[in-house]
Design a protein around this motif. Structure first.
Motif, PDB file in Angstrom:
ATOM      1  N   GLY A  68       0.793  -1.223   0.000  1.00  9.21           N
ATOM      2  CA  GLY A  68       0.000   0.000   0.000  1.00  9.21           C
ATOM      3  C   GLY A  68       0.827   1.275   0.000  1.00  9.21           C
ATOM      4  N   THR A  69       2.108   1.159   0.413  1.00 10.81           N
ATOM      5  CA  THR A  69       2.978   2.349   0.427  1.00 10.81           C
ATOM      6  C   THR A  69       4.250   2.132  -0.379  1.00 10.81           C
ATOM      7  OG1 THR A  69       4.133   1.611   2.420  1.00 10.81           O
ATOM      8  CG2 THR A  69       2.191   2.994   2.742  1.00 10.81           C
ATOM      9  N   GLY A  70       4.521   0.876  -0.772  1.00 10.73           N
ATOM     10  CA  GLY A  70       5.761   0.580  -1.495  1.00 10.73           C
ATOM     11  C   GLY A  70       6.970   0.484  -0.590  1.00 10.73           C
ATOM     12  N   GLU A  71       6.756   0.457   0.711  1.00  4.96           N
ATOM     13  CA  GLU A  71       7.871   0.442   1.668  1.00  4.96           C
ATOM     14  C   GLU A  71       8.302  -0.976   2.020  1.00  4.96           C
ATOM     15  OE1 GLU A  71       7.471   3.920   4.809  1.00  4.96           O
ATOM     16  OE2 GLU A  71       5.718   2.635   4.735  1.00  4.96           O
ATOM     17  N   VAL A  72       9.578  -1.109   2.389  1.00  2.00           N
ATOM     18  CA  VAL A  72      10.076  -2.336   3.020  1.00  2.00           C
ATOM     19  C   VAL A  72       9.696  -2.273   4.494  1.00  2.00           C
ATOM     20  CG1 VAL A  72      12.136  -3.634   3.676  1.00  2.00           C
ATOM     21  CG2 VAL A  72      12.010  -2.581   1.416  1.00  2.00           C
ATOM     22  N   LEU A  73       8.921  -3.250   4.957  1.00  2.00           N
ATOM     23  CA  LEU A  73       8.582  -3.320   6.381  1.00  2.00           C
ATOM     24  C   LEU A  73       9.707  -3.997   7.152  1.00  2.00           C
ATOM     25  CD1 LEU A  73       4.807  -4.395   6.312  1.00  2.00           C
ATOM     26  CD2 LEU A  73       5.723  -2.116   6.738  1.00  2.00           C
ATOM     27  N   LEU A  74      10.158  -5.149   6.627  1.00  2.00           N
ATOM     28  CA  LEU A  74      11.190  -5.944   7.292  1.00  2.00           C
ATOM     29  C   LEU A  74      12.101  -6.557   6.245  1.00  2.00           C
ATOM     30  CD1 LEU A  74       8.779  -7.870   9.679  1.00  2.00           C
ATOM     31  CD2 LEU A  74      10.408  -6.151  10.452  1.00  2.00           C
ATOM     32  N   SER A  75      13.375  -6.674   6.578  1.00  2.00           N
ATOM     33  CA  SER A  75      14.323  -7.323   5.678  1.00  2.00           C
ATOM     34  C   SER A  75      15.108  -8.356   6.482  1.00  2.00           C
ATOM     35  CB  SER A  75      15.260  -6.266   5.086  1.00  2.00           C
ATOM     36  OG  SER A  75      16.146  -6.864   4.192  1.00  2.00           O
ATOM     37  N   LEU A  76      14.978  -9.626   6.097  1.00  2.00           N
ATOM     38  CA  LEU A  76      15.677 -10.720   6.798  1.00  2.00           C
ATOM     39  C   LEU A  76      16.827 -11.165   5.891  1.00  2.00           C
ATOM     40  CD1 LEU A  76      12.458 -12.726   7.825  1.00  2.00           C
ATOM     41  CD2 LEU A  76      13.556 -10.883   9.087  1.00  2.00           C
ATOM     42  N   ASP A  77      18.007 -10.595   6.131  1.00  2.00           N
ATOM     43  CA  ASP A  77      19.081 -10.806   5.159  1.00  2.00           C
ATOM     44  C   ASP A  77      20.267 -11.599   5.682  1.00  2.00           C
ATOM     45  OD1 ASP A  77      19.818  -8.825   6.855  1.00  2.00           O
ATOM     46  OD2 ASP A  77      20.093  -7.271   5.329  1.00  2.00           O
TER      47      ASP A  77
ATOM     48  N   ARG B  12       9.107 -10.493  12.811  1.00  2.00           N
ATOM     49  CA  ARG B  12       9.108  -9.167  13.430  1.00  2.00           C
ATOM     50  C   ARG B  12      10.237  -9.013  14.442  1.00  2.00           C
ATOM     51  NH1 ARG B  12       2.723  -9.334  14.453  1.00  2.00           N
ATOM     52  NH2 ARG B  12       3.444 -11.359  15.151  1.00  2.00           N
ATOM     53  N   LYS B  13      10.656 -10.132  15.069  1.00  2.00           N
ATOM     54  CA  LYS B  13      11.792 -10.075  15.995  1.00  2.00           C
ATOM     55  C   LYS B  13      13.105 -10.342  15.270  1.00  2.00           C
ATOM     56  CE  LYS B  13       9.388 -11.284  20.271  1.00  2.00           C
ATOM     57  NZ  LYS B  13       9.228 -12.304  21.329  1.00  2.00           N
ATOM     58  N   GLY B  14      12.991 -10.829  14.004  1.00  2.00           N
ATOM     59  CA  GLY B  14      14.208 -11.164  13.261  1.00  2.00           C
ATOM     60  C   GLY B  14      14.961 -12.313  13.892  1.00  2.00           C
ATOM     61  N   GLN B  15      14.210 -13.299  14.425  1.00  2.00           N
ATOM     62  CA  GLN B  15      14.841 -14.419  15.139  1.00  2.00           C
ATOM     63  C   GLN B  15      14.442 -15.752  14.527  1.00  2.00           C
ATOM     64  OE1 GLN B  15      13.458 -14.177  19.176  1.00  2.00           O
ATOM     65  NE2 GLN B  15      14.916 -12.577  19.761  1.00  2.00           N
ATOM     66  N   VAL B  16      15.411 -16.688  14.505  1.00  2.00           N
ATOM     67  CA  VAL B  16      15.100 -18.088  14.207  1.00  2.00           C
ATOM     68  C   VAL B  16      14.710 -18.728  15.534  1.00  2.00           C
ATOM     69  CG1 VAL B  16      15.991 -20.303  13.370  1.00  2.00           C
ATOM     70  CG2 VAL B  16      16.712 -18.166  12.271  1.00  2.00           C
ATOM     71  N   VAL B  17      13.430 -19.128  15.669  1.00  2.00           N
ATOM     72  CA  VAL B  17      12.962 -19.644  16.969  1.00  2.00           C
ATOM     73  C   VAL B  17      13.171 -21.148  17.097  1.00  2.00           C
ATOM     74  CG1 VAL B  17      11.327 -17.773  17.380  1.00  2.00           C
ATOM     75  CG2 VAL B  17      10.568 -19.772  16.124  1.00  2.00           C
ATOM     76  N   ALA B  18      13.330 -21.840  15.964  1.00  2.00           N
ATOM     77  CA  ALA B  18      13.621 -23.281  15.991  1.00  2.00           C
ATOM     78  C   ALA B  18      14.194 -23.661  14.637  1.00  2.00           C
ATOM     79  CB  ALA B  18      12.354 -24.094  16.283  1.00  2.00           C
ATOM     80  N   GLU B  19      15.083 -24.646  14.608  1.00  2.00           N
ATOM     81  CA  GLU B  19      15.603 -25.124  13.330  1.00  2.00           C
ATOM     82  C   GLU B  19      15.967 -26.586  13.418  1.00  2.00           C
ATOM     83  OE1 GLU B  19      18.948 -22.795  12.156  1.00  2.00           O
ATOM     84  OE2 GLU B  19      20.131 -23.238  13.942  1.00  2.00           O
ATOM     85  N   ARG B  20      15.954 -27.233  12.260  1.00  2.00           N
ATOM     86  CA  ARG B  20      16.278 -28.657  12.195  1.00  2.00           C
ATOM     87  C   ARG B  20      17.157 -28.876  10.961  1.00  2.00           C
ATOM     88  NH1 ARG B  20      15.825 -34.403  13.750  1.00  2.00           N
ATOM     89  NH2 ARG B  20      16.859 -35.242  11.924  1.00  2.00           N
ATOM     90  N   PHE B  21      18.368 -29.351  11.177  1.00  5.09           N
ATOM     91  CA  PHE B  21      19.260 -29.648  10.056  1.00  5.09           C
ATOM     92  C   PHE B  21      18.906 -31.016   9.489  1.00  5.09           C
ATOM     93  CE2 PHE B  21      23.211 -31.600   8.454  1.00  5.09           C
ATOM     94  CZ  PHE B  21      23.426 -30.747   7.375  1.00  5.09           C
ATOM     95  N   ALA B  22      18.909 -31.122   8.156  1.00  6.88           N
ATOM     96  CA  ALA B  22      18.667 -32.388   7.446  1.00  6.88           C
ATOM     97  C   ALA B  22      17.359 -33.051   7.872  1.00  6.88           C
ATOM     98  CB  ALA B  22      19.844 -33.352   7.613  1.00  6.88           C
ATOM     99  N   ALA B  23      16.261 -32.275   7.836  1.00  8.09           N
ATOM    100  CA  ALA B  23      14.941 -32.880   8.051  1.00  8.09           C
ATOM    101  C   ALA B  23      14.750 -34.003   7.024  1.00  8.09           C
ATOM    102  CB  ALA B  23      13.859 -31.820   7.899  1.00  8.09           C
ATOM    103  N   HIS B  24      15.274 -33.775   5.825  1.00  9.74           N
ATOM    104  CA  HIS B  24      15.410 -34.843   4.820  1.00  9.74           C
ATOM    105  C   HIS B  24      16.868 -34.821   4.384  1.00  9.74           C
ATOM    106  CE1 HIS B  24      11.054 -35.345   4.580  1.00  9.74           C
ATOM    107  NE2 HIS B  24      10.973 -34.025   4.587  1.00  9.74           N
ATOM    108  N   GLU B  25      17.511 -35.988   4.301  1.00  9.05           N
ATOM    109  CA  GLU B  25      18.967 -36.025   4.158  1.00  9.05           C
ATOM    110  C   GLU B  25      19.464 -35.789   2.738  1.00  9.05           C
ATOM    111  OE1 GLU B  25      20.155 -39.692   5.949  1.00  9.05           O
ATOM    112  OE2 GLU B  25      20.138 -38.809   7.968  1.00  9.05           O
ATOM    113  N   GLY B  26      18.579 -35.900   1.751  1.00  9.16           N
ATOM    114  CA  GLY B  26      18.999 -35.713   0.363  1.00  9.16           C
ATOM    115  C   GLY B  26      19.338 -34.259   0.049  1.00  9.16           C
ATOM    116  N   MET B  27      20.064 -34.059  -1.050  1.00 16.74           N
ATOM    117  CA  MET B  27      20.504 -32.716  -1.434  1.00 16.74           C
ATOM    118  C   MET B  27      19.434 -31.951  -2.220  1.00 16.74           C
ATOM    119  SD  MET B  27      23.347 -32.063  -0.137  1.00 16.74           S
ATOM    120  CE  MET B  27      23.571 -30.501  -0.994  1.00 16.74           C
TER     121      MET B  27
END
Length: 472
Positions: A162-171, A205-220
């Protein structure tokens, strides 16, 4: 002898059926770009398909009722200078669609209810912030005009359209290419998958990873993830031996999967389409000729295989109709739009019922077209569940609603490189004389534009009348 107890479920007998030939959309040159998006987006009014386009990127938008052969000169939506990679309809305005492209931009378009007489080339707004191709788009489920984009620069940007603005950038959260992004039901969390094989749950909105799982599926090969209504994460991916696999995960305990099932050895990425009302997940592989569907429940084994819809032709992409666009009088619980090389074919999923009455158990209240929050409210920390509507009397899409874009700081023409900052005290104020001159110029320009628009509308009406007279 022990008798096998059959699991009770109203969805055990769901069956799929392809639409009759006269209900398909023929002669559409579906895009051949190598990209793992669905290439198709649909809502209760329109069907949009990414198509082949010389010297740029384009997609076609058809009214749902316009079945049959599509004229080769049918107007397209053109504006991108490189192939379009993803398209997504706004959930709160059936006439607004966003497109993402290899040219690093996102464009938001207003689609008229009438058939335009020439290509649509002017977007309402162009969003520029990515440095590489933009391959993923997703509108916020409950906040008005909030759009997420993910690009080859490993960034996620959340925009206020509605304004063309960036609200949040997760970089700085993804070290490699992002394969998929999905909002939860109220838009407070994101689930992302990445080439680094990690499944992440992010509070944007907090810019946080609250949980993560490596290799949920092992293939590439690429993974996909969607939130379920219970707050679990459903994933599709590949084993180390390149077998396709599906998984169900609890974000509060990522150590062990709730369920993990091997499927087959095909190499197409499985696109998951989830219906929270029925808790059925439909899996469509690019290049497959089938749609497999499962019911997710609270009882082991948690992911229950229901059936497979099979056909002869492989699918190039797939569109998934929102619940409010279905025919409740025929007990239709899902409708897909399967892309072939030169056509689009609707596939209807139905629960067999003898009664013609409205089936309350199949159609709980479902998200409607009204936003629950404004963009600023969501950004400030508010959350709200979707505004629900009943489908008892069917759903009639509202008339054309215009998206108005009001760019902030219109007198301060310096380009913004990130989220908008408040004007500092050292910024020199514009003189009253300059302000009045600028405002007068803007007013005069607006009046000229309005006069030109009226002239264009009159000419288009004359053209339509001439065309109608010619067809008569």
């Amino acid at each position: 002898m022990s008798r096998r107890v059959v699991r009770q479920s109203k969805f055990r007998h769901v069956f799929g059926q392809a639409a009759k030939a006269d209900q398909t959309y023929e002669d559409i040159r579906v895009s051949k770009v190598t990209w793992d998006s669905s290439f198709c987006a649909v809502n209760p009014k329109f069907l949009a398909i990414i198509v082949e386009a010389g010297g740029g990127g384009a997609f076609i938008v058809l009214p749902l009722a316009k079945t049959g052969r599509v004229d080769k000169n049918y107007p397209l939506v053109t504006g991108h200078t490189a192939p379009v990679l993803d398209i997504d309809w706004c959930p709160h305005n059936d006439n607004v669609i966003a497109s993402a492209s290899d040219d690093t931009t996102i464009m938001v378009w207003q689609i008229p209810d009438y058939t335009p007489v020439r290509n649509i080339t002017e977007p309402i707004i162009t969003l520029e912030g990515h440095s590489k191709r933009v391959g993923i788009l997703s509108w916020h489920p409950t906040a008005r005009n909030v759009l997420l984009s993910a690009g080859g620069d490993n960034m996620i940007i959340i925009w206020n359209v509605g304004t063309g603005e960036v609200l949040l950038s997760l970089d700085d959260m993804h070290p490699d290419v992002i394969h998929s992004v999905c909002w939860n039901s109220n838009g407070s969390l994101l689930a992302t998958t990445c080439k680094d094989k990690t499944l992440r749950i992010i509070n944007p909105r907090k810019g946080q990873v609250v949980a993560e799982r490596f290799a949920a599926h092992e293939g590439m090969r690429p993974m996909r993830a969607v939130f379920t209504r219970q707050g679990h994460i459903f994933t599709t991916g590949f084993t180390r031996m390149s077998q396709r696999e599906l998984g169900l995960w609890d974000p509060n305990n990522f150590e062990e999967p709730v369920a993990l099932q091997e499927m087959d050895t095909s190499n197409g990425v499985l696109l998951p389409f989830y219906d929270p009302d029925s808790s059925i997940i439909y899996l469509c592989g690019k290049g497959d000729s089938s749609i497999r569907y499962f019911e997710i429940t609270e009882e082991p084994p948690f992911v229950h295989y229901l059936n497979t819809f099979s056909s002869k032709e492989p699918q190039r992409g797939m569109g998934f109709m929102p619940k409010r666009g279905l025919d409740v009088s025929k007990c239709e619980i899902a409708r897909f739009y399967k892309l072939h090389e030169r056509k689009c074919e609707p596939i209807i999923m139905t629960v067999p019922r003898k009664s013609d009455l409205f089936q309350d158990d199949l159609y709980p209240d479902t998200p409607g077209p009204e936003a629950a929050l404004e963009a600023e409210e969501w950004l400030s920390g508010q959350d709200a569940e979707p505004v629900l509507i009943s489908l008892r009397d069917g759903y009639v899409p509202p008339k054309h609603r215009e998206l108005r874009v009001t760019k902030r700081n219109i007198l301060d023409a310096r380009p913004s490189s990130g989220p908008r900052r408040n004007q500092s005290a050292s910024d020199a104020p514009l003189s009253q004389h300059t302000l009045e001159t600028l405002l007068e110029e803007i007013k005069a320009l607006r009046e000229r534009v309005q006069a030109q628009e009226q002239r264009i509308t009159a000419l288009e009406n004359m053209l339509c009348e001439l065309v109608d007279d010619g067809t008569d």
